[in-house]
Every structure is written in structure tokens, then in C-alpha cells.
Design an enzyme around this catalytic site. Structure first.
Site, PDB file in Angstrom:
ATOM      1  N   GLY A  48      31.991  34.585  43.897  1.00  0.00           N
ATOM      2  CA  GLY A  48      33.372  34.737  44.340  1.00  0.00           C
ATOM      3  C   GLY A  48      33.760  36.073  44.941  1.00  0.00           C
ATOM      4  O   GLY A  48      34.722  36.156  45.692  1.00  0.00           O
ATOM      5  N   GLU A 102      35.014  41.988  40.809  1.00  0.00           N
ATOM      6  CA  GLU A 102      35.223  40.573  40.463  1.00  0.00           C
ATOM      7  C   GLU A 102      36.273  39.955  41.379  1.00  0.00           C
ATOM      8  O   GLU A 102      37.188  40.640  41.825  1.00  0.00           O
ATOM      9  CB  GLU A 102      35.724  40.463  39.017  1.00  0.00           C
ATOM     10  N   ASP A 103      36.176  38.659  41.598  1.00  0.00           N
ATOM     11  CA  ASP A 103      37.210  37.957  42.359  1.00  0.00           C
ATOM     12  C   ASP A 103      38.451  37.733  41.491  1.00  0.00           C
ATOM     13  O   ASP A 103      39.572  37.985  41.903  1.00  0.00           O
ATOM     14  CB  ASP A 103      36.691  36.619  42.919  1.00  0.00           C
ATOM     15  N   ASP A 106      40.099  35.548  34.495  1.00  0.00           N
ATOM     16  CA  ASP A 106      40.880  34.434  33.951  1.00  0.00           C
ATOM     17  C   ASP A 106      40.985  34.640  32.434  1.00  0.00           C
ATOM     18  O   ASP A 106      41.881  35.326  31.961  1.00  0.00           O
ATOM     19  CB  ASP A 106      40.164  33.138  34.351  1.00  0.00           C
ATOM     20  N   LYS A 134      44.857  36.837  35.868  1.00  0.00           N
ATOM     21  CA  LYS A 134      45.846  35.913  35.282  1.00  0.00           C
ATOM     22  C   LYS A 134      46.169  36.429  33.881  1.00  0.00           C
ATOM     23  O   LYS A 134      45.486  36.055  32.919  1.00  0.00           O
ATOM     24  CB  LYS A 134      45.267  34.503  35.191  1.00  0.00           C
ATOM     25  N   PHE A 156      45.617  27.451  39.289  1.00  0.00           N
ATOM     26  CA  PHE A 156      44.319  27.445  39.957  1.00  0.00           C
ATOM     27  C   PHE A 156      44.477  27.867  41.411  1.00  0.00           C
ATOM     28  O   PHE A 156      45.320  27.346  42.126  1.00  0.00           O
ATOM     29  CB  PHE A 156      43.661  26.066  39.870  1.00  0.00           C
ATOM     30  N   ASP A 163      36.506  29.388  44.927  1.00  0.00           N
ATOM     31  CA  ASP A 163      36.196  28.009  45.291  1.00  0.00           C
ATOM     32  C   ASP A 163      36.854  26.981  44.381  1.00  0.00           C
ATOM     33  O   ASP A 163      37.253  27.282  43.254  1.00  0.00           O
ATOM     34  CB  ASP A 163      34.680  27.780  45.228  1.00  0.00           C
ATOM     35  N   ARG A 169      35.774  28.660  49.846  1.00  0.00           N
ATOM     36  CA  ARG A 169      35.482  30.111  49.812  1.00  0.00           C
ATOM     37  C   ARG A 169      35.733  30.766  51.165  1.00  0.00           C
ATOM     38  O   ARG A 169      35.993  31.957  51.248  1.00  0.00           O
ATOM     39  CB  ARG A 169      34.029  30.358  49.411  1.00  0.00           C
TER      40      ARG A 169
HETATM   41  P1  IMP Z   1      36.749  33.927  32.989  1.00  0.00           P
HETATM   42  O1  IMP Z   1      35.394  34.105  32.385  1.00  0.00           O
HETATM   43  O2  IMP Z   1      37.557  32.883  32.243  1.00  0.00           O
HETATM   44  O3  IMP Z   1      37.522  35.213  33.138  1.00  0.00           O
HETATM   45  O4  IMP Z   1      36.533  33.250  34.397  1.00  0.00           O
HETATM   46  C1  IMP Z   1      36.187  33.988  35.514  1.00  0.00           C
HETATM   47  C2  IMP Z   1      35.553  33.114  36.572  1.00  0.00           C
HETATM   48  O5  IMP Z   1      36.112  31.791  36.593  1.00  0.00           O
HETATM   49  C3  IMP Z   1      35.847  33.697  37.939  1.00  0.00           C
HETATM   50  O6  IMP Z   1      34.855  34.628  38.328  1.00  0.00           O
HETATM   51  C4  IMP Z   1      35.886  32.470  38.819  1.00  0.00           C
HETATM   52  O7  IMP Z   1      34.582  32.154  39.277  1.00  0.00           O
HETATM   53  C5  IMP Z   1      36.379  31.365  37.917  1.00  0.00           C
HETATM   54  N1  IMP Z   1      37.827  31.131  38.060  1.00  0.00           N
HETATM   55  C6  IMP Z   1      38.802  31.406  37.156  1.00  0.00           C
HETATM   56  N2  IMP Z   1      40.008  31.059  37.613  1.00  0.00           N
HETATM   57  C7  IMP Z   1      39.811  30.555  38.855  1.00  0.00           C
HETATM   58  C8  IMP Z   1      40.709  30.022  39.869  1.00  0.00           C
HETATM   59  O8  IMP Z   1      41.943  29.952  39.723  1.00  0.00           O
HETATM   60  N3  IMP Z   1      40.117  29.624  41.026  1.00  0.00           N
HETATM   61  C9  IMP Z   1      38.776  29.681  41.249  1.00  0.00           C
HETATM   62  N4  IMP Z   1      37.915  30.173  40.338  1.00  0.00           N
HETATM   63  C10 IMP Z   1      38.426  30.600  39.155  1.00  0.00           C
END
Ligand code: IMP
Length: 180
Positions: A48, A102-103, A106, A134, A156, A163, A169
């Protein structure tokens, strides 16, 4: 309102490319100040982060290096549920100033895991730059989160590297799902 369809989901425009780029410019300027006389190693988390990294690095005018790594996530059999496996952490981390790119953050689970692996290699410092955060979804506190592009609601999003089922993407703007 500009709407698009990605597979079965409808999305509406959320952050335009121009808005994203203006914010990234400011993040780069801040890094130029914070890392003056240093040579940070940027580590992008694939997939991402590739567009964010490309645009961010163009705003950074101090000496720096760029690398990428990838994490694979899968459902584990342990009670914790999710296990993340690390692939391809760069070798030259010791005594370096690391900026993890990081993109989106979450829950923070991915980042928590990555930071733990990086810190085991004794870097001089570690900070995180995430384009999106978020805050209401965050379950793991990330104290190294020094640079955040935009705080967004727990919805989302897709585009600009992010993606939905592997698609979207390549969109230059960021869109949000119109329904959950
Ligand atoms: P985390 O481990 O829950 O912080 O998730 C992080 C990863 O989940 C990111 O690097 C994304 O690849 C994916 N992700 C989380 N939220 C979204 C979203 O809203 N759209 C797309 N990918 C997401």
C-alpha cells in the site's frame, strides 16, 4: 458527488490528489527539519505505501536511503487469531535512523509487529510516517507515530496505493465506501 465502483462496492471521493500532495509536501518539509544532518533510512511497507513513498521522498532533500519490506497476514490457529509474518526486512538497520512508511494505520497490529522486529535490530531511532490513521479503530498504541497525513473516520478507503480486493491502488485520489 464523484462516485466510482470497485467490484461490488461503491465509493465516493474523499481526498483529492491535490489535497494529498499538499499534505505530503508539509510532511517532507517537517522531516527535512527533524532529520537535518542525518541520513534516515525510509522503509516502506508494501504493497500500500508505494505511491505515498514515491511522493514523500520527492519532498525530502536531505541525504536518505529507501527500502521496502512486506508483511504477510493470515489467520493463525492460536487464540490471538491473527499472525503476521515478516518478509524482507532490510539488513542495514543497526544504528540507522529509521522512518517506517505506511499507507494506513487501522488497528495498529501490523505496525506493532513491524516496529518490534525493527527494534530488535538496534536502530539509532525509529519513527513512523502514515498517510492515513483511523484513530477510532486503533487497538494498539503506537508511540512512534510521528507523522500522520490525515486522521480519518473508521470507514473503508481505496485509492492512492490502498486496495479493495487488490483493486483500486492506481486511483490518484482516495475514495471512501458509501456504505459498510
Ligand atoms: P492494521 O494492522 O489493522 O493497522 O491494518 C493495516 C493494514 O490494513 C494497512 O496497511 C492496509 O493494508 C489495510 N487496511 C486497513 N484499513 C484499510 C482501508 O480502509 N482500506 C484499504 N486497506 C486498509
Amino acid at each position: 458527488m464523484h462516485k466510482i465502483q470497485v467490484e461490488d462496492k461503491e465509493f465516493e471521493i474523499f481526498l483529492e490528489n491535490d489535497t494529498i500532495n499538499k499534505r505530503i509536501r508539509l510532511m517532507g518539509i517537517q522531516m527535512n527539519v527533524d532529520y537535518e544532518n542525518k541520513c534516515p533510512l525510509f522503509i516502506g511497507v508494501l504493497n500500500g505505501s508505494f505511491l505515498f513513498m514515491a511522493d514523500l521522498i520527492k519532498e525530502v532533500n536531505i541525504p536518505c536511503e529507501v527500502a521496502f519490506m512486506r508483511v504477510a497476514s493470515y489467520e493463525g490457529t492460536s487464540s490471538s487469531g491473527q499472525v503476521k509474518e515478516l518478509i524482507g526486512l532490510p539488513a542495514n538497520i543497526k544504528d540507522r535512523d529509521i522512518i517506517v512508511v505506511e499507507d494506513i494505520v487501522d488497528t495498529g497490529l501490523t505496525l506493532t509487529h513491524i516496529l518490534k522486529m525493527i527494534k530488535e535490530k538496534n536502530p539509532a531511532s525509529v519513527k513512523v510516517a502514515s498517510l492515513l490513521l483511523k484513530p477510532s479503530a486503533l487497538k494498539y498504541e503506537i508511540e512512534d507515530l510521528a507523522y500522520v497525513g490525515f486522521e480519518i473516520p473508521n470507514e473503508f478507503v481505496v485509492g492512492y496505493g490502498l486496495d479493495y480486493n487488490g483493486l483500486g491502488r492506481n486511483l490518484i485520489d482516495i475514495y471512501r465506501a458509501t456504505e459498510a
